[in-house]
Design an enzyme around this catalytic site. Structure first.
Site, PDB file in Angstrom:
ATOM      1  N   ALA A   1       1.295   7.407   3.910  1.00 34.77           N
ATOM      2  CA  ALA A   1      -0.161   7.292   4.459  1.00 34.77           C
ATOM      3  C   ALA A   1      -0.771   6.341   5.111  1.00 34.77           C
ATOM      4  CB  ALA A   1      -0.855   7.557   3.013  1.00 34.77           C
ATOM      5  N   PHE A   2      -0.136   5.275   5.345  1.00 30.63           N
ATOM      6  CA  PHE A   2      -0.804   4.181   5.718  1.00 30.63           C
ATOM      7  C   PHE A   2      -0.902   4.368   7.232  1.00 30.63           C
ATOM      8  CE2 PHE A   2      -2.335  -0.127   5.692  1.00 30.63           C
ATOM      9  CZ  PHE A   2      -1.710  -0.865   7.086  1.00 30.63           C
ATOM     10  N   GLU A   3      -0.020   5.147   7.608  1.00 30.75           N
ATOM     11  CA  GLU A   3       0.385   5.443   9.226  1.00 30.75           C
ATOM     12  C   GLU A   3      -0.625   6.525   9.632  1.00 30.75           C
ATOM     13  OE1 GLU A   3       3.037   4.583   7.148  1.00 30.75           O
ATOM     14  OE2 GLU A   3       2.889   2.541   7.934  1.00 30.75           O
TER      15      GLU A   3
ATOM     16  N   VAL B   1      -0.229   9.542  -2.592  1.00 29.60           N
ATOM     17  CA  VAL B   1       0.127   8.457  -2.759  1.00 29.60           C
ATOM     18  C   VAL B   1      -0.018   8.213  -4.298  1.00 29.60           C
ATOM     19  CG1 VAL B   1      -0.800   5.804  -2.620  1.00 29.60           C
ATOM     20  CG2 VAL B   1      -1.369   7.593  -0.830  1.00 29.60           C
ATOM     21  N   ILE B   2       1.045   7.715  -4.977  1.00 38.29           N
ATOM     22  CA  ILE B   2       1.235   7.863  -6.277  1.00 38.29           C
ATOM     23  C   ILE B   2       1.341   6.521  -6.910  1.00 38.29           C
ATOM     24  CG2 ILE B   2       2.504   8.733  -8.348  1.00 38.29           C
ATOM     25  CD1 ILE B   2       3.546  10.807  -6.418  1.00 38.29           C
TER      26      ILE B   2
ATOM     27  N   SER C   1       3.935   0.558  -9.916  1.00 42.09           N
ATOM     28  CA  SER C   1       3.750  -0.903 -10.867  1.00 42.09           C
ATOM     29  C   SER C   1       3.128  -2.102 -10.176  1.00 42.09           C
ATOM     30  CB  SER C   1       5.188  -1.155 -11.501  1.00 42.09           C
ATOM     31  OG  SER C   1       6.136  -1.591 -10.459  1.00 42.09           O
ATOM     32  N   THR C   2       2.873  -2.090  -9.005  1.00 40.34           N
ATOM     33  CA  THR C   2       2.172  -3.212  -8.391  1.00 40.34           C
ATOM     34  C   THR C   2       0.991  -2.726  -7.974  1.00 40.34           C
ATOM     35  OG1 THR C   2       2.895  -2.704  -6.035  1.00 40.34           O
ATOM     36  CG2 THR C   2       4.426  -4.048  -7.618  1.00 40.34           C
TER      37      THR C   2
ATOM     38  N   HIS D   1       0.036  -2.298  -4.599  1.00 35.23           N
ATOM     39  CA  HIS D   1       0.483  -1.629  -3.380  1.00 35.23           C
ATOM     40  C   HIS D   1      -0.429  -0.403  -3.441  1.00 35.23           C
ATOM     41  CE1 HIS D   1       3.017  -0.074  -0.158  1.00 35.23           C
ATOM     42  NE2 HIS D   1       2.466  -1.137   0.172  1.00 35.23           N
TER      43      HIS D   1
ATOM     44  N   PHE E   1      -9.562  15.000   4.915  1.00 35.70           N
ATOM     45  CA  PHE E   1      -8.844  13.864   4.078  1.00 35.70           C
ATOM     46  C   PHE E   1      -8.074  14.652   2.864  1.00 35.70           C
ATOM     47  CE2 PHE E   1      -8.091   9.778   2.311  1.00 35.70           C
ATOM     48  CZ  PHE E   1      -8.037   9.946   0.898  1.00 35.70           C
TER      49      PHE E   1
HETATM   50  N1  LIG Z   1       3.784   3.950  -2.127  1.00 39.07           N
HETATM   51  C1  LIG Z   1       3.373   5.090  -1.138  1.00 39.07           C
HETATM   52  C2  LIG Z   1       3.363   5.055   0.204  1.00 39.07           C
HETATM   53  N2  LIG Z   1       3.664   3.582   0.807  1.00 39.07           N
HETATM   54  C3  LIG Z   1       4.250   3.227   2.133  1.00 39.07           C
HETATM   55  C4  LIG Z   1       2.929   3.147   3.115  1.00 39.07           C
HETATM   56  O1  LIG Z   1       2.018   4.389   3.354  1.00 39.07           O
HETATM   57  C5  LIG Z   1       3.660   2.722   4.557  1.00 39.07           C
HETATM   58  O2  LIG Z   1       4.323   3.699   4.961  1.00 39.07           O
HETATM   59  C6  LIG Z   1       4.315   1.560   4.435  1.00 39.07           C
HETATM   60  O3  LIG Z   1       3.558   0.381   3.853  1.00 39.07           O
HETATM   61  C7  LIG Z   1       4.591   0.914   5.851  1.00 39.07           C
HETATM   62  O4  LIG Z   1       3.687   0.731   6.579  1.00 39.07           O
HETATM   63  N3  LIG Z   1       2.836   5.780   1.307  1.00 39.07           N
HETATM   64  C8  LIG Z   1       2.640   6.975   0.738  1.00 39.07           C
HETATM   65  O5  LIG Z   1       2.146   7.905   1.622  1.00 39.07           O
HETATM   66  N4  LIG Z   1       2.612   7.372  -0.514  1.00 39.07           N
HETATM   67  C9  LIG Z   1       2.931   6.494  -1.536  1.00 39.07           C
HETATM   68  O6  LIG Z   1       2.961   6.593  -2.781  1.00 39.07           O
HETATM   69  C1  LIG Z   2       1.566   3.599  -3.724  1.00 39.82           C
HETATM   70  C2  LIG Z   2       2.837   2.778  -3.584  1.00 39.82           C
HETATM   71  O1  LIG Z   2       3.089   1.827  -2.766  1.00 39.82           O
HETATM   72  C3  LIG Z   2       3.806   2.695  -4.803  1.00 39.82           C
HETATM   73  O2  LIG Z   2       4.916   3.867  -4.511  1.00 39.82           O
HETATM   74  C4  LIG Z   2       4.674   1.404  -4.637  1.00 39.82           C
HETATM   75  O3  LIG Z   2       5.193   1.293  -5.994  1.00 39.82           O
HETATM   76  P1  LIG Z   2       5.458   0.083  -6.521  1.00 39.82           P
HETATM   77  O4  LIG Z   2       4.110  -0.612  -6.911  1.00 39.82           O
HETATM   78  O5  LIG Z   2       5.999   0.044  -7.918  1.00 39.82           O
HETATM   79  O6  LIG Z   2       6.235  -1.044  -5.727  1.00 39.82           O
END
Ligand SMILES: Nc1c(NC[C@H](O)[C@H](O)[C@H](O)CO)[nH]c(=O)[nH]c1=O
Ligand SMILES: CC(=O)[C@@H](O)COP(=O)(O)O
Length: 155
Positions: free
Chosen positions: A57-59, A82-83, A86-87, A89, A114
């Protein structure tokens, strides 16, 4: 009675770009299926739909921005899941994806929808990807059709 300005739900002749995050693709692929179903049932032609896949999703905002600037599309649809893990992030990914898409939308001159699920649990995501809470991909695709037709009335 005030004049109501509304967008129809016909996708005939309209061009759509879809940006999908591959992360959690067991969910995002279902969002994509719902969006494609909505567009084609509303009259969009195969050749008027293009799908770009990004890592996560970040991209999405970067590719959405490039697609918007290409002039090839009447609307863009951003899909992802985006789920929470445990951090913290989760919070950063959600914040930047939503902020980035909103930024693209305001500058694009076309609807940028969106359609990113931001859930605390996998179950919540499953419920919103074609089960008991519907399919958010379908929902935002129908919104894209309405917005394209509404925007046309202000040209
Ligand atoms: N944790 C999830 C991510 N994480 C990855 C980021 O979106 C990105 O691709 C990475 O940080 C590299 O720049 N993305 C999702 O779409 N859903 C998630 O749950
Ligand atoms: C939303 C996320 O980036 C997630 O999937 C990362 O999981 P974690 O926080 O356990 O590293």
């Amino acid at each position: 009675m005030p004049r109501m300005i509304e967008g129809t739900l016909s996708a005939e002749g309209k061009r759509f770009g879809i940006i999908v995050a591959r992360f959690n693709d067991f969910i995002s692929d279902r969002l994509l299926g719902g969006a494609l179903d909505a567009l084609m049932r509303s009259g969009a032609a195969d050749e008027n739909i293009e799908v770009a896949k990004v890592p996560g999703a970040f991209e999405i905002p970067l590719i959405a921005d490039k697609m918007a600037k290409s002039g090839k599309y009447d609307a863009l649809i951003c899909l992802g899941a985006v789920i929470r893990g445990s951090t913290p992030h989760f919070d950063y990914v959600c914040a930047e994806a939503s902020k980035g898409i909103a930024h693209v939308s305001l500058g694009a001159g076309i609807p940028v929808m969106f359609g990113i699920l931001t859930t605390d649990t996998i179950e919540q995501a499953i419920e919103r990807a074609g089960t008991k809470a519907g399919n958010k991909g379908w929902d935002v695709a129908m919104g894209a059709i309405e917005m394209v037709n509404l925007a046309e009335q202000f040209k």
